[in-house]
Structures are given as structure tokens and as C-alpha cells.
Motif scaffolding. Sequence first.
Motif, PDB file in Angstrom:
ATOM      1  N   MET A   1      65.756   8.333   8.891  1.00 11.30           N
ATOM      2  CA  MET A   1      66.293   9.106  10.348  1.00 11.30           C
ATOM      3  C   MET A   1      66.310  10.334  10.118  1.00 11.30           C
ATOM      4  N   VAL A   2      65.477  11.714  11.388  1.00 13.48           N
ATOM      5  CA  VAL A   2      65.729  12.985  11.071  1.00 13.48           C
ATOM      6  C   VAL A   2      67.207  13.276  11.772  1.00 13.48           C
ATOM      7  N   PHE A   3      68.043  14.259  11.152  1.00 16.75           N
ATOM      8  CA  PHE A   3      69.239  14.502  10.619  1.00 16.75           C
ATOM      9  C   PHE A   3      69.071  16.015  11.768  1.00 16.75           C
ATOM     10  N   GLU A   4      70.197  15.910  13.073  1.00 17.63           N
ATOM     11  CA  GLU A   4      70.388  17.447  13.493  1.00 17.63           C
ATOM     12  C   GLU A   4      70.672  18.831  12.520  1.00 17.63           C
ATOM     13  N   CYS A   5      71.109  18.272  10.774  1.00 18.83           N
ATOM     14  CA  CYS A   5      70.940  19.522   9.955  1.00 18.83           C
ATOM     15  C   CYS A   5      69.629  19.643   9.895  1.00 18.83           C
ATOM     16  N   GLN A   6      68.579  18.821   9.749  1.00 22.98           N
ATOM     17  CA  GLN A   6      66.783  19.276   9.608  1.00 22.98           C
ATOM     18  C   GLN A   6      66.863  19.821  10.912  1.00 22.98           C
ATOM     19  N   LYS A   7      66.956  19.172  12.553  1.00 23.22           N
ATOM     20  CA  LYS A   7      66.502  19.918  13.440  1.00 23.22           C
ATOM     21  C   LYS A   7      67.146  20.968  13.816  1.00 23.22           C
ATOM     22  N   SER A   8      67.932  21.969  13.816  1.00 20.30           N
ATOM     23  CA  SER A   8      68.617  22.722  14.194  1.00 20.30           C
ATOM     24  C   SER A   8      69.428  23.477  12.364  1.00 20.30           C
ATOM     25  N   PRO A   9      68.688  23.852  11.434  1.00 18.62           N
ATOM     26  CA  PRO A   9      69.053  24.196   9.910  1.00 18.62           C
ATOM     27  C   PRO A   9      70.239  25.458  10.513  1.00 18.62           C
TER      28      PRO A   9
ATOM     29  N   ILE B   1      89.514  18.774   7.782  1.00 23.91           N
ATOM     30  CA  ILE B   1      89.520  17.836   6.458  1.00 23.91           C
ATOM     31  C   ILE B   1      88.356  18.571   5.678  1.00 23.91           C
ATOM     32  N   PRO B   2      88.293  18.615   4.270  1.00 28.74           N
ATOM     33  CA  PRO B   2      87.339  18.801   3.131  1.00 28.74           C
ATOM     34  C   PRO B   2      86.695  17.904   3.671  1.00 28.74           C
ATOM     35  N   VAL B   3      84.968  18.283   3.664  1.00 33.77           N
ATOM     36  CA  VAL B   3      83.624  17.372   3.253  1.00 33.77           C
ATOM     37  C   VAL B   3      83.043  17.690   1.548  1.00 33.77           C
ATOM     38  N   LEU B   4      83.537  16.845   0.571  1.00 36.43           N
ATOM     39  CA  LEU B   4      84.247  17.251  -0.601  1.00 36.43           C
ATOM     40  C   LEU B   4      82.074  16.453  -0.826  1.00 36.43           C
ATOM     41  N   HIS B   5      81.667  15.456  -0.371  1.00 40.85           N
ATOM     42  CA  HIS B   5      80.233  15.577  -0.609  1.00 40.85           C
ATOM     43  C   HIS B   5      79.460  14.908   0.242  1.00 40.85           C
ATOM     44  N   VAL B   6      77.948  15.029   0.074  1.00 37.52           N
ATOM     45  CA  VAL B   6      77.519  13.730   1.919  1.00 37.52           C
ATOM     46  C   VAL B   6      75.813  14.114   0.696  1.00 37.52           C
ATOM     47  N   LYS B   7      75.548  12.193   0.838  1.00 34.14           N
ATOM     48  CA  LYS B   7      74.529  12.060   0.142  1.00 34.14           C
ATOM     49  C   LYS B   7      73.905  10.566   1.063  1.00 34.14           C
ATOM     50  N   ARG B   8      72.429  10.336   1.112  1.00 33.56           N
ATOM     51  CA  ARG B   8      71.946   9.754   2.359  1.00 33.56           C
ATOM     52  C   ARG B   8      72.099   8.331   1.449  1.00 33.56           C
ATOM     53  N   ARG B   9      72.179   7.126   2.330  1.00 28.68           N
ATOM     54  CA  ARG B   9      71.988   5.990   1.855  1.00 28.68           C
ATOM     55  C   ARG B   9      70.956   5.724   3.609  1.00 28.68           C
ATOM     56  N   GLY B  10      70.097   5.259   2.625  1.00 29.05           N
ATOM     57  CA  GLY B  10      69.167   4.551   3.538  1.00 29.05           C
ATOM     58  C   GLY B  10      68.404   5.806   5.402  1.00 29.05           C
ATOM     59  N   LYS B  11      69.078   5.162   6.409  1.00 28.59           N
ATOM     60  CA  LYS B  11      68.795   6.130   7.636  1.00 28.59           C
ATOM     61  C   LYS B  11      70.893   6.704   8.322  1.00 28.59           C
ATOM     62  N   ASP B  12      71.535   6.806   7.024  1.00 26.88           N
ATOM     63  CA  ASP B  12      72.620   7.910   7.374  1.00 26.88           C
ATOM     64  C   ASP B  12      73.116   8.372   5.951  1.00 26.88           C
ATOM     65  N   ALA B  13      73.468   9.573   6.815  1.00 27.53           N
ATOM     66  CA  ALA B  13      74.387  10.241   5.963  1.00 27.53           C
ATOM     67  C   ALA B  13      75.557   9.975   6.242  1.00 27.53           C
ATOM     68  N   VAL B  14      76.448  10.314   3.850  1.00 26.82           N
ATOM     69  CA  VAL B  14      77.815   9.558   3.950  1.00 26.82           C
ATOM     70  C   VAL B  14      78.363  10.541   3.374  1.00 26.82           C
ATOM     71  N   HIS B  15      79.386  10.797   4.321  1.00 27.51           N
ATOM     72  CA  HIS B  15      80.257  12.325   4.244  1.00 27.51           C
ATOM     73  C   HIS B  15      81.512  11.205   3.508  1.00 27.51           C
ATOM     74  N   PHE B  16      81.856  12.137   2.160  1.00 23.16           N
ATOM     75  CA  PHE B  16      83.022  12.225   1.818  1.00 23.16           C
ATOM     76  C   PHE B  16      84.033  13.047   1.661  1.00 23.16           C
ATOM     77  N   LEU B  17      85.029  11.966   2.293  1.00 26.12           N
ATOM     78  CA  LEU B  17      87.106  12.712   2.630  1.00 26.12           C
ATOM     79  C   LEU B  17      87.581  12.648   1.772  1.00 26.12           C
TER      80      LEU B  17
END
Length: 414
Positions: free
Chosen positions: A1-9, A66-82
Motif C-alpha cells: 500500500m502507498v500511504f498518504e505520507c508517501q503521496k503528500s510528504p 497522544i505521543p506516537v512512540l514508533h511506526v513500522k510497516r507490517r504487510g500493507k499496514d502501518a502500525v502506530h505504537f501509542l
Amino acid sequence: MVFECQKSPYKREFTSTVVSCEPSQIERLVLGKKEKIPAFEVILEDTIFFPEGGGQPDDRGVLNGIPVLHVKRRGKDAVHFLPECLDVGAQAVGVIDWERRWDHMQQHSGQHLITAIVDTLFGYKTTSWWLGEFVSHIELDTANVNDIQLQIIENKVNEKIREATSVEVEEYEGDAIPQQVRSRGLPDDHTGPVRVVTITGVDSNMCCGTHVSNLSHLQFIKLLHTEKGKKNKTNLFFICGNRVQAFMNRSLERERQLTKIFKNGPEDHVDLATKLQTSVKVFQKTLQALMKELAVVQAEKIKVEKPKFAVVHRKDGDADFASALIAELASEDVTLLITIGEDNNGQMTLVGQEEVIGTLGPKICSCLAGKGAAKGKRFQAKVTQLGPSARQQAETILREYFQVSNVNIAVAID
């Protein structure tokens, strides 16, 4: 998946729907130690938070405050750790740490430009790269890059920046990717379209990262130095964009401080530092000679008194002093405790019969808050308590073991 962060950096804020929120853990540094702390894995319909990948670190910021502690890709998803949970189906407003994002965009686009120019000019391929906190580096498939080549590369990349060369991003499906596109392969779990980042007239490269839209946004690239890498490779270190200004500010501040110390202008700093280094070496040799002479004098005093044990402490001593003292007393039947250093940082050496060392070494080491071990007739340790009270405790341990009074002890304390 292409995320919005990649389409509109360049987008800094967005709203998306919470798809899932599950309890999890995340590894963090707590008081200098890695520990796993509770967290929640939040997946959104889309995101402007870049998940780490392609050599680029993840974004940070907040979701609903809420602070976002970490973000990682898992398959087609972006997982946000809060650290807190978000309700599934709720709207989440995300705001990224723009300063961090902008820095990563500059460094990543800078890496693409350097990689392309190095390959074009000299045929050296990039095998990996690392976006560091202050300095980044590119691993080149060559055993050496000389200073002349570095200057040529730096001139060329900055020429492209001055030309305000555009950077474009396109998405391709499957076999539609143009053959001239550079690639080091896709992740095994990649799904969906492939992004290709093109620096007009310079390079096309598969990439998942966020990039500037024009090379003029890089401002300037400075190649810092190279060092030998693994397996006949070379690591090329660089900074670009805002990091160049920060680097210059730090360098100028050091220059100002050195000017105050040397009381001469920057053009004289190297010469003065060289002279100072020479003087320090001469002083160190003189000091070592004096310390050895002092050790001989101290040893003679102990030989005359013939104690069962001796305690010697020197705040300004060193390993040479201890070795000389031990050597001078090698033929004497005396247990010798030598401590060297400041009250909260030093070393201890206990020398004597193996049985005595095995018994007393750990006890004395403990009272001096140290860490060490015995080897034969010697116990050595780094210690963190060398104040008068701690040293007195060490002496008491020796006194009680040998059951002697002050009459039969040699003590030297500076």
C-alpha cells in the motif's frame, strides 16, 4: 500500500479512521537499560506517519494528542505504537514532528543524489546506507575513494542542487516498471504498486521513503570523510540541508572556544595544538620517570620497616608507578595494597601470597566499591570509592587479617 505520507510528504496534519487497536509492548531505554513497556498497536485507514523502511527512520508526532512512540510497516499496514488506546471507528487527528520529517526528507533525497552521481562518475554502486541522527553514510562497493574523487562528487551534487532539479514520484504496477529504474529489491512482504523516485535527468530509483520535490530544498551537501567498510567496501559520510548549518554552527563555536584558549586566530590553531601535544608528551615522560623514582623511594622505606603489609595510595599515580613499586618489592615477604586515583574513580592492586590474595582481594574490592578479579598472586580492580573512609576500611581488613598494630605497618598516603 502507498500511504498518504508517501503521496503528500509535505503534509503535516491529517485525520483518519481507527481500524484496530490492540494491546502490545514496545522496547524502550529506561534509565539506560532496554525494557519492554506496555503500548497499543493502532492501525488507521491511512496515515501521514512514515513507517521505518528503505533506510529511513519512522516519523514521530501525536495522534489525538497522544505521543506516537514508533511506526513500522507490517504487510500493507502501518502500525502506530501509542502509550494509550484509541477507540476503533473513531476519528484520529495526527500531527507529525515536522522538523524530524523534513530532516529525513533532506537526507534521503541527498543519498539518492550522491548514489546516482557516484555511480555515473566512477561506477561505484551503493550497497546500503544509514540515516544517522547527526551524520549519514553510504556504503560504496569499492575499496577506496580518494580526496580528489570526493571533491569532484561534492561539486557535481551541489551543481544539481543549484540547478533546482525537480524530483518526481510515480507509482507502477508489476511489469510496468521502466527498465532503467535502479533497484536493490523489494521486501518479501511488499504488496501493491511500486514507487519510483526520479531526479530529473539524473536517476530513477525504487523507494518507499519520503523525498523533497526539488533538489533546491537540499540547500547544500557536504561530504565529510570516508572510512574503510566491510568486505572491501567504503563508507562515505555526508550531511545535507539543515544539518549543514547545524554542523557549521558547532564548528564555529568550537573555533571560538579554541581561539579563547590559544589566544590566537583559527589559522594558528593546528600549529599551536601540535606544539602543545609535543609539550604534553615531554611532560608525561618526565612525570613517568619521577613516578618511578618515587616508587623506588617508597619501596626502600617499606624494605627498612619490614611490615607484614603495606598500604600505598597516590591520587596522581598511574600504572607505571604501581608496576615499579611491585617490581621493587618482588623479593620481599609483604602483602602490598596500592590504590590510585580520585575519591570516586580509581584502581586497586593487591599483591601477596596467593592464599592471602584469594581471601582478602574480594573483601577489599567490595569495601572500595570495585569490580575485579584475582589472578595468581595479584588482585586488580576498578573502584569507585577511594575516599579516606573507604581506604581506612581496607586497611582495617588487612590489620584484622594479620592481627597487627600500627607498629608493624607501612602506610603511605599522599
